[in-house]
Design a protein around this motif. Structure first.
Motif, short mmCIF file in Angstrom:
data_model
loop_
_atom_site.label_atom_id
_atom_site.label_comp_id
_atom_site.label_asym_id
_atom_site.label_seq_id
_atom_site.Cartn_x
_atom_site.Cartn_y
_atom_site.Cartn_z
N LEU A 181 0.85 -1.18 0.04
CA LEU A 181 -0.28 -0.08 0.10
C LEU A 181 1.16 1.03 0.13
O LEU A 181 2.21 1.30 0.96
CB LEU A 181 -1.10 0.08 1.52
CG LEU A 181 -1.93 -1.34 1.24
CD1 LEU A 181 -2.60 -0.77 2.74
CD2 LEU A 181 -3.43 -0.51 0.01
N PRO A 182 0.70 2.64 -0.26
CA PRO A 182 1.15 3.35 -0.13
C PRO A 182 1.12 3.95 0.90
O PRO A 182 0.61 3.60 2.00
CB PRO A 182 -0.23 4.06 -1.44
CG PRO A 182 -1.40 3.72 -1.65
CD PRO A 182 -0.60 2.45 -1.76
N PRO A 183 1.84 4.74 1.14
CA PRO A 183 1.96 6.05 2.86
C PRO A 183 0.74 5.87 3.36
O PRO A 183 0.51 5.49 4.16
CB PRO A 183 2.83 7.02 2.62
CG PRO A 183 3.84 6.20 1.79
CD PRO A 183 3.02 5.94 0.82
N GLY A 184 -0.28 6.32 2.68
CA GLY A 184 -1.24 6.31 3.07
C GLY A 184 -2.36 6.83 1.94
O GLY A 184 -2.04 6.43 1.02
N PRO A 185 -4.21 7.66 2.77
CA PRO A 185 -5.02 7.79 1.06
C PRO A 185 -4.14 8.95 0.38
O PRO A 185 -3.96 9.30 0.78
CB PRO A 185 -5.53 8.43 2.32
CG PRO A 185 -5.14 7.71 3.20
CD PRO A 185 -4.63 7.46 3.41
N ILE A 186 -4.81 8.70 -0.73
CA ILE A 186 -4.19 9.53 -1.70
C ILE A 186 -6.39 10.42 -2.16
O ILE A 186 -5.74 10.86 -2.89
CB ILE A 186 -3.91 8.92 -2.79
CG1 ILE A 186 -5.27 8.34 -3.45
CG2 ILE A 186 -3.19 8.03 -2.95
CD1 ILE A 186 -5.27 7.78 -4.37
N SER A 187 -6.85 10.12 -1.52
CA SER A 187 -8.15 11.44 -1.49
C SER A 187 -9.09 11.35 0.10
O SER A 187 -8.66 9.91 0.46
CB SER A 187 -8.58 10.60 -3.11
OG SER A 187 -9.25 9.71 -3.02
N ASN A 188 -10.09 11.66 -0.09
CA ASN A 188 -11.25 10.84 0.94
C ASN A 188 -12.72 10.41 0.63
O ASN A 188 -13.10 11.30 -0.76
CB ASN A 188 -11.43 12.77 1.35
CG ASN A 188 -10.50 12.94 1.85
OD1 ASN A 188 -9.85 13.37 2.94
ND2 ASN A 188 -9.73 14.48 1.49
N PRO A 189 -12.39 9.02 0.44
CA PRO A 189 -13.26 8.15 0.20
C PRO A 189 -14.47 8.56 0.80
O PRO A 189 -14.77 8.89 2.12
CB PRO A 189 -13.14 6.90 0.44
CG PRO A 189 -11.76 7.16 1.46
CD PRO A 189 -11.56 8.49 1.70
N GLY A 190 -15.70 8.30 -0.33
CA GLY A 190 -16.94 7.86 0.85
C GLY A 190 -17.76 6.64 1.06
O GLY A 190 -16.73 6.24 0.94
N LEU A 191 -18.39 6.56 1.72
CA LEU A 191 -18.52 5.66 2.77
C LEU A 191 -18.87 4.37 1.61
O LEU A 191 -18.55 3.14 2.36
CB LEU A 191 -20.01 6.01 3.07
CG LEU A 191 -21.15 5.11 3.95
CD1 LEU A 191 -19.82 4.47 5.14
CD2 LEU A 191 -22.54 5.05 4.46
N GLU A 192 -19.12 4.07 0.33
CA GLU A 192 -19.13 3.36 -0.53
C GLU A 192 -18.39 2.66 -1.18
O GLU A 192 -18.17 0.81 -0.70
CB GLU A 192 -20.66 3.11 -1.76
CG GLU A 192 -21.71 3.52 -1.93
CD GLU A 192 -22.60 3.71 -3.03
OE1 GLU A 192 -22.08 3.75 -4.06
OE2 GLU A 192 -23.95 4.03 -2.77
N SER A 193 -17.15 3.83 -0.61
CA SER A 193 -15.61 2.91 -1.44
C SER A 193 -15.72 2.76 0.54
O SER A 193 -14.51 1.63 0.29
CB SER A 193 -14.65 4.38 -1.78
OG SER A 193 -15.33 4.14 -2.77
N LEU A 194 -15.30 3.30 1.41
CA LEU A 194 -15.32 2.42 2.71
C LEU A 194 -15.26 0.94 2.28
O LEU A 194 -14.96 0.40 3.33
CB LEU A 194 -15.39 3.95 4.10
CG LEU A 194 -14.57 4.61 3.25
CD1 LEU A 194 -15.33 6.02 4.70
CD2 LEU A 194 -13.34 4.66 3.83
N GLU A 195 -16.98 0.34 2.93
CA GLU A 195 -17.92 -0.63 2.87
C GLU A 195 -17.00 -1.21 2.00
O GLU A 195 -17.12 -2.11 1.83
CB GLU A 195 -19.00 -0.49 2.82
CG GLU A 195 -19.94 0.47 3.85
CD GLU A 195 -21.37 0.00 3.47
OE1 GLU A 195 -21.72 0.76 2.12
OE2 GLU A 195 -21.81 0.97 4.81
N ALA A 196 -16.99 -1.00 0.50
CA ALA A 196 -15.97 -1.85 -0.42
C ALA A 196 -14.46 -2.18 0.10
O ALA A 196 -14.22 -3.51 0.07
CB ALA A 196 -16.19 -1.14 -1.54
#
Length: 458
Positions: free
Chosen positions: A388-403
């Motif tokens: 994985l990269p060092p950290g998030p590359i954007s701010n995801p929404g709820l559907e992407s978090l659940e996926a």
């Protein structure tokens, strides 16, 4: 007629028959008294004479009266009794048609009410009705004075609104306010929200204010899903939220990424939940950051992290995966499939090869990536670095978090954009399938003059 007429009624009309009748009777009485007096005189002649009486001034001269035209009837016993004290004469109508009896004193309106009790009730009822109508409609009442901030909660009844306004000294009486609202037919038109009213308003003025939707007094800020801190900063600046969004999102007392496994996180990327927020017009940008972080903390509690934890992934890792899913999945239905590819490649120890991480490293979000950009020396280059990269590359929404937290189980290791499919991806299990999909994509790209062939087609 003799001067004896003067001794009867000196103010009577000689031509009045009734007056003449009274005078005739008087003369008869005088005649009887004279006869009695004659007998008495005979007796008194024998007694010593009394001293002479003082002289009496003669009465004013009156014109001679004509004698009665009718014979006098015999005197009745009642008339004899009247010799002592005659009763009051009956009403007499003069020849000019007016009564000569003194007029009665007019006691006025109050005496009339006293003789008719029902009139008392009617007067009281009329006065009460006038008072009630004046209190209800307040024809001479103004629009109030000063300013009173009033918040009408959602779902409030008219009675609750009236009580609230009375407590705030906006209106005089809650019950009369409710009656006015009912008479105006606006019981269903009293809005909730924030209002600026006045002290001692008329009921009509208060109803007019409350029956109009309140003016929007908030600033709406919408941060799209998948936006980075830098992209969100541009939106916030355009909207006019005061402050430096980029600086405000480095760290915050409202959320520490280390609590979610991001001990090496350098900023709040990934935790600034994308949503629509209502703010006060002059609220600082720190308030927006607080709302985003609190929104994330609330949403992440509802995400099942069981599967991710079984793969030794932290919440920070899930947020990082979700940020890549947000950027890579062109349609919502394929979010889970993209997450499954990331899980499978992590399991195989393969570089993820996701271009979205390189775009994050280079800041190129619109133009095709160049060869030099694809080879950039950065921990976010997922072509040259495994894991994985060092950290998030954007701010995801709820559907992407659940996926990202629990993707479907698949054997896919690759995916390629499907030409002319409105962002849909073609997934492959083997390198051969992947190469075939890539060749198809490149052919479509050449046919489009070197542009991305991911537009919608037949």
């Amino acid at each position: 007629m003799s001067d004896d007429w003067l001794e009867g009624d000196p103010f009577a009309d000689p031509d009045d028959p009734a007056a003449r009748e009274r005078e005739r009777r008087r003369l008869e009485r005088e005649e009887k008294r004279a006869k009695k007096a004659g007998k008495q005189a005979e007796v008194e002649q024998k007694a010593p004479a009394p001293p002479p009486a003082p002289p009496v001034a003669p009465a004013a001269a009156m014109p001679p009266q004509p004698p009665p035209s009718e014979p006098l009837p015999p005197q009745t016993p009642e008339e004899e009794f009247w010799d002592e004290e005659p009763p009051p004469p009956p009403p007499v109508v003069a020849t000019n048609g007016k009564s000569n009896r003194p007029p009665k004193r007019d006691l006025g309106f109050l005496a009339s009410i006293g003789r008719h009790p029902f009139r008392v009730f009617a007067v009281v009822a009329a006065l009460f009705a006038l008072w009630f109508l004046n209190s209800l409609f307040q024809p001479f009442h103004g629009d109030g004075s000063g300013k009173v901030a009033v918040t009408i909660p959602k779902g409030s009844s008219v009675a609750e609104v009236g009580d609230l306004l009375a407590e705030k000294d906006v209106i005089a009486n809650s019950t009369l306010f409710q009656v006015r609202v009912t008479l105006a037919g606006k019981r269903s038109e009293v809005y909730s929200g924030n209002f600026t009213l006045a002290h001692d308003m008329s009921y009509g003025a208060a109803i007019d204010e409350l029956s109009v939707p309140p003016v929007k007094r908030t600033l709406t800020v919408t941060i799209p899903e998948g936006y980075t801190r830098s992209q969100a900063a541009q939106v916030v600046e355009e909207i006019g939220v005061p402050g430096d969004y980029t600086k405000a999102t480095i760290k915050s007392k409202y959320l520490d990424p280390a609590e979610y496994g991001g001990k090496k996180a350098k900023d709040l990327e990934g935790f600034l939940f994308p949503d629509t927020f209502e703010m006060k017009p002059k609220a600082p940008v720190e308030d927006l950051v607080q709302l985003q972080l609190q929104d994330f903390k609330r949403r992440i509690k509802g995400v099942d992290m069981g599967y991710a934890k079984s793969k030794n992934l932290t919440v920070f890792d899930v947020v990082t995966i979700a940020s890549m899913v947000e950027d890579e999945a062109g349609v919502d239905s394929q979010r889970g499939l993209v997450a499954s590819v990331i899980y499978n490649r992590l399991h195989e120890g393969m570089p993820l090869g996701i271009d979205a991480t390189i775009r994050f490293a280079t800041g190129n979000y619109t133009e095709p990536l160049t060869e030099s950009e694809l080879a950039i020396d950065s921990p976010y280059n997922s072509r040259t670095n495994a894991g994985l990269p060092p950290g998030p590359i954007s701010n995801p929404g709820l559907e992407s978090l659940e996926a990202a937290a629990h993707p479907p189980k698949t054997e896919y290791l690759f995916y390629v954009t499907t030409p002319g499919a409105c962002g849909k991806l073609t997934f492959a299990k083997t390198e051969a399938e992947f190469e075939a999909a890539v060749n198809k994509y490149n052919s479509a790209r050449e046919a489009a003059g070197g542009n991305s062939p991911d537009s919608c087609g037949e």
